[in-house]
Design a protein around this motif. Structure first.
Motif, short mmCIF file in Angstrom:
data_model
loop_
_atom_site.label_atom_id
_atom_site.label_comp_id
_atom_site.label_asym_id
_atom_site.label_seq_id
_atom_site.Cartn_x
_atom_site.Cartn_y
_atom_site.Cartn_z
N ARG A 127 3.62 -10.89 -9.33
CA ARG A 127 3.81 -9.48 -9.69
C ARG A 127 3.38 -9.23 -11.14
NH1 ARG A 127 7.32 -5.72 -7.05
NH2 ARG A 127 7.87 -6.46 -4.97
N SER A 128 3.67 -10.17 -12.02
CA SER A 128 3.29 -10.00 -13.41
C SER A 128 1.78 -9.89 -13.56
CB SER A 128 3.82 -11.18 -14.24
OG SER A 128 5.23 -11.27 -14.16
N LEU A 129 1.06 -10.75 -12.86
CA LEU A 129 -0.41 -10.70 -12.92
C LEU A 129 -0.95 -9.44 -12.27
CD1 LEU A 129 -1.19 -14.44 -12.06
CD2 LEU A 129 -1.39 -13.32 -14.29
N MET A 130 -0.29 -8.98 -11.23
CA MET A 130 -0.75 -7.77 -10.54
C MET A 130 -0.62 -6.54 -11.44
SD MET A 130 0.88 -6.11 -7.07
CE MET A 130 0.45 -4.45 -6.51
N PHE A 137 0.84 -1.20 0.00
CA PHE A 137 0.00 0.00 0.00
C PHE A 137 0.87 1.25 0.00
CE2 PHE A 137 -2.49 3.27 2.23
CZ PHE A 137 -3.67 3.26 1.48
N ASP A 138 1.92 1.26 0.82
CA ASP A 138 2.81 2.41 0.88
C ASP A 138 3.63 2.56 -0.40
OD1 ASP A 138 1.84 2.97 3.36
OD2 ASP A 138 3.63 2.36 4.46
N ARG A 139 4.09 1.45 -0.96
CA ARG A 139 4.91 1.52 -2.18
C ARG A 139 4.11 2.09 -3.35
NH1 ARG A 139 8.56 -3.19 -4.12
NH2 ARG A 139 9.63 -1.41 -5.03
N LEU A 140 2.81 1.91 -3.31
CA LEU A 140 1.94 2.38 -4.41
C LEU A 140 1.31 3.73 -4.08
CD1 LEU A 140 0.19 -1.02 -5.19
CD2 LEU A 140 1.79 0.18 -6.68
N SER A 141 1.84 4.43 -3.12
CA SER A 141 1.20 5.67 -2.64
C SER A 141 1.11 6.74 -3.73
CB SER A 141 1.97 6.23 -1.44
OG SER A 141 3.32 6.51 -1.80
N THR A 142 2.01 6.72 -4.71
CA THR A 142 1.98 7.73 -5.77
C THR A 142 1.22 7.27 -7.01
OG1 THR A 142 4.10 6.96 -6.66
CG2 THR A 142 4.17 8.71 -4.99
N SER A 143 0.69 6.05 -6.96
CA SER A 143 0.01 5.52 -8.13
C SER A 143 -1.48 5.80 -8.08
CB SER A 143 0.24 4.00 -8.23
OG SER A 143 -0.57 3.44 -9.24
N PRO A 144 -2.06 6.37 -9.12
CA PRO A 144 -3.51 6.56 -9.15
C PRO A 144 -4.27 5.25 -9.28
CG PRO A 144 -2.55 7.17 -11.27
CD PRO A 144 -1.40 6.90 -10.34
N ARG A 145 -3.56 4.18 -9.59
CA ARG A 145 -4.19 2.85 -9.74
C ARG A 145 -3.96 1.99 -8.50
NH1 ARG A 145 -2.88 -0.68 -14.31
NH2 ARG A 145 -0.68 -0.19 -13.94
N ARG A 146 -3.64 2.60 -7.38
CA ARG A 146 -3.27 1.81 -6.21
C ARG A 146 -4.33 0.79 -5.81
NH1 ARG A 146 -1.19 4.58 -0.67
NH2 ARG A 146 -3.11 5.78 -0.88
N THR A 147 -5.58 1.23 -5.71
CA THR A 147 -6.65 0.31 -5.29
C THR A 147 -6.82 -0.82 -6.30
OG1 THR A 147 -7.80 2.11 -4.17
CG2 THR A 147 -9.08 0.14 -4.67
N ARG A 148 -6.82 -0.47 -7.58
CA ARG A 148 -6.99 -1.48 -8.61
C ARG A 148 -5.86 -2.50 -8.59
NH1 ARG A 148 -6.79 0.74 -14.52
NH2 ARG A 148 -8.04 2.32 -13.45
N LEU A 200 -3.93 -3.33 -6.03
CA LEU A 200 -4.01 -4.16 -4.84
C LEU A 200 -5.12 -5.21 -4.98
CD1 LEU A 200 -3.44 -1.49 -2.06
CD2 LEU A 200 -1.88 -3.33 -2.73
N ILE A 201 -6.23 -4.83 -5.58
CA ILE A 201 -7.30 -5.80 -5.82
C ILE A 201 -6.81 -6.88 -6.78
CG2 ILE A 201 -9.57 -6.13 -6.89
CD1 ILE A 201 -10.36 -3.39 -5.77
N ARG A 202 -6.11 -6.46 -7.84
CA ARG A 202 -5.56 -7.45 -8.78
C ARG A 202 -4.56 -8.37 -8.08
NH1 ARG A 202 -4.08 -4.59 -14.46
NH2 ARG A 202 -2.91 -6.55 -14.61
N ARG A 203 -3.79 -7.84 -7.17
CA ARG A 203 -2.83 -8.65 -6.42
C ARG A 203 -3.55 -9.73 -5.61
NH1 ARG A 203 2.39 -8.25 -4.48
NH2 ARG A 203 2.78 -9.00 -2.36
N LEU A 204 -4.63 -9.34 -4.95
CA LEU A 204 -5.37 -10.28 -4.12
C LEU A 204 -6.16 -11.28 -4.97
CD1 LEU A 204 -6.49 -7.76 -1.38
CD2 LEU A 204 -4.87 -9.64 -1.08
N LEU A 205 -6.69 -10.82 -6.10
CA LEU A 205 -7.40 -11.75 -6.98
C LEU A 205 -6.45 -12.77 -7.60
CD1 LEU A 205 -9.96 -9.40 -8.78
CD2 LEU A 205 -10.39 -11.02 -6.91
N ALA A 206 -5.24 -12.33 -7.92
CA ALA A 206 -4.23 -13.27 -8.42
C ALA A 206 -3.89 -14.30 -7.34
CB ALA A 206 -2.98 -12.52 -8.86
N LEU A 207 -3.77 -13.83 -6.10
CA LEU A 207 -3.52 -14.75 -4.99
C LEU A 207 -4.68 -15.74 -4.85
CD1 LEU A 207 -1.73 -15.54 -2.57
CD2 LEU A 207 -3.07 -13.92 -1.19
N LEU A 208 -5.90 -15.25 -5.02
CA LEU A 208 -7.07 -16.12 -4.94
C LEU A 208 -7.00 -17.20 -6.03
CD1 LEU A 208 -9.84 -16.73 -3.67
CD2 LEU A 208 -10.84 -15.09 -5.28
#
Length: 395
Positions: free
Chosen positions: A371-374, A92-103, A105-113
Motif C-alpha cells: 500500500r505504501s508503494l501504491m 477499482f471501486d474504492r478508488l472511484s472518487t479519485s482522479p488518480r485511480r488509473t495511476r 492501480l498501475i502503481r499497485r500492479l508495478l509494485a506487485l511486479l
C-alpha cells in the motif's frame, strides 16, 4: 488536486465489521491448497519431476499424491486467480472518487511486479506474483468496460485456454531429456548446495519454466475477469436468497468435474476440470459462510486470507530453509505423507500468527509495504494509531 480525505478513505484499512468474510476465508483456504501443492510438488522434489512419466505408487505417499492431484492441484491456483480478480475490482471501486485511480492501480500492479521479480529470483522460481502483476495490467482496461464486454472477454479467453491442446501453438516445452537433466541437477544442488549454488540453478531453470507460465497465462487473465464479474454481480455483497443457488452450483461443479475426470481423457477436459471444481469450491464456501455456524467454522481462515501476500512469501522462505541445502536440506528426502503433515503444521502456525498479528496491526507487513508503494505514503501500521494520529506518514 486529490484531497487528503479521499486518500485517507482509499488507503485506510477496511473496518473488520465491514470486511467480506467469505473473501478472506476463501483466500485463506486457497492459500492452504497453494502451500500443499508448492511443498509437495515444487519444493519437496523438482518442479519438473511431475512433467515426467512415473510408475504408480501403491504406498501412502502415492495415495497422498493422487488425492492432491485430484482435489487440490490447479484448483487452488484457479481459486487464487479468481480472488485476485475480485481484489482488483474492489480496489477499482474504492478508488472511484479519485482522479488518480488509473495511476494508482498501475502503481499497485508495478509494485506487485517488483515483489514478484524479487521473489522469483532470490527466494523461489515457482513464483506466481510476477504472472499476476502482468495479467493484472492486461485486465486493467477491462475494469472500465461494461459488464457485457468483460463477460465476452472472459468467455473467449477461457475457451482459448481450454482449447489450446487442439490449436496451433508457438509455445515450445522442454523435451524429456532436458526435464530429466533439470531433475538430476535439482537433486544434487537443491539438496546440498549453498545459497549461491541454489540461486544459480534457480536462475538457470527460468527459461524452462517460462513456457508453463505462458500456457496458463490465458487462464489467469480469464479468471481475473470472472472475479471482476462476480464482484460486480454482487456475489459477495448481495447474498440474500442465494444460498440454495450457490449449493446447486457447488453440486453441479462436483458432478461435472467427476464426469470430465471419469469419461473424458482429452487434454482439454483436464484443463477445464480445475476451473469447474474451483468454481464449486468457491460457491460452497460462500454458501457455508452465510450461516452463523458456517461463519464460525471458517473464521480460522480469515486472518490468513487478510494477510495472504505476507503468508505466501513467508511460506516460500520457510520451505526454502526446510528443503534447500543452505537450510535443513530435506529436498528429495521427505515422502508425500510426511510432507502433508508439514503442510498442516506450517498452515496452523500461520493461522495463529496471523490472528495475533492482526490483533495489533492493521495490515500484514508486506500488505502495508504494498500500500505504501501504491500511494506513495505509508498508512499507519498499528491499530492503536487509528484514528488518533494523522492518517498518513510521508515515506
Amino acid at each position: 488536486m486529490e484531497s487528503a480525505t479521499n486518500l485517507t478513505m482509499a488507503n485506510a484499512p477496511t473496518d473488520p465489521a465491514h470486511r467480506v468474510g467469505a473473501i478472506d476465508a476463501l483466500r485463506g483456504l486457497a492459500l492452504f491448497g497453494v502451500l500443499a501443492i508448492n511443498l509437495e510438488m515444487e519444493f519437496r522434489v523438482s518442479i519438473f519431476r511431475q512433467l515426467l512419466p512415473a510408475s504408480p505408487d501403491p504406498t501412502l505417499n502415492g495415495v497422498v499424491d493422487a488425492a492432491l492431484a485430484l482435489f487440490v492441484d490447479m484448483k487452488a491456483f484457479a481459486l487464487f486467480s479468481f480472488l485476485f480478480g475480485v481484489g482488483l475490482a474492489i480496489q477499482f471501486d474504492r478508488l472511484s472518487t479519485s482522479p488518480r485511480r488509473t495511476r494508482l492501480l498501475i502503481r499497485r500492479l508495478l509494485a506487485l511486479l517488483l515483489f514478484g521479480v524479487i521473489h522469483l529470483v532470490l527466494i523461489w522460481n515457482g513464483d506466481i506474483l510476477t504472472e499476476y502483476a502482468l495479467a493484472g495490467l492486461v485486465v486493467l482496461p477491462f475494469l472500465f468496460a461494461p459488464r457485457w464486454v468483460v463477460t465476452i472477454a472472459a468467455a473467449v479467453i477461457l475457451t482459448f485456454y481450454v482449447l489450446q491442446p487442439v490449436l496451433p501453438s508457438f509455445i515450445s516445452f522442454p523435451n524429456r531429456y532436458m526435464l530429466a537433466a533439470f531433475v538430476e541437477a535439482a537433486n544434487q544442488t537443491y539438496a546440498n548446495g549453498s545459497f549461491a549454488e541454489v540461486l544459480a540453478l534457480r536462475v538457470k531453470e527460468l527459461p524452462a519454466l517460462l513456457p508453463l507460465h505462458l500456457y496458463v497465462f490465458p487462464r489467469t487473465i480469464g479468471l481475473f475477469l470472472v472475479g471482476v464479474l462476480c464482484w460486480r454481480g454482487g456475489l459477495f455483497t448481495e447474498l440474500a436468497g442465494r444460498c440454495r443457488n450457490l449449493l446447486a452450483i457447488a453440486g453441479f461443479a462436483a458432478v461435472a468435474g467427476g464426469v470430465l475426470l471419469a469419461r473424458f481423457t482429452h487434454p482439454s477436459a483436464a484443463l477445464a476440470n480445475p476451473i469447474i471444481l474451483a468454481s464449486g469450491y468457491a460457491a460452497l464456501v460462500i454458501a457455508i459462510e452465510q450461516t452463523p455456524a458456517g461463519a464460525r467454522l471458517l473464521r480460522f481462515a480469515e486472518p490468513v486470507g487478510r494477510m495472504a501476500f505476507t503468508n505466501y512469501i513467508v511460506q516460500s522462505v520457510v520451505l526454502g530453509f526446510i528443503f534447500y541445502g543452505y537450510g535443513l536440506g530435506l529436498f528429495g528426502r521427505l515422502g508425500s505423507a510426511a510432507g502433508l503433515l508439514l503442510v498442516v503444521a506450517i498452515y496452523a502456525a500461520q493461522v495463529v500468527v496471523s490472528r495475533l498479528w492482526l490483533a495489533r496491526f492493521a495490515y500484514g507487513p508486506i500488505e502495508w509495504l504494498w500500500r505504501s508503494l501504491m500511494y506513495g505514503r505509508a498508512p499507519l501500521f498499528r491499530i492503536e494509531g487509528y484514528p488518533r494520529k494523522a492518517p498518513f506518514a510521508r515515506l
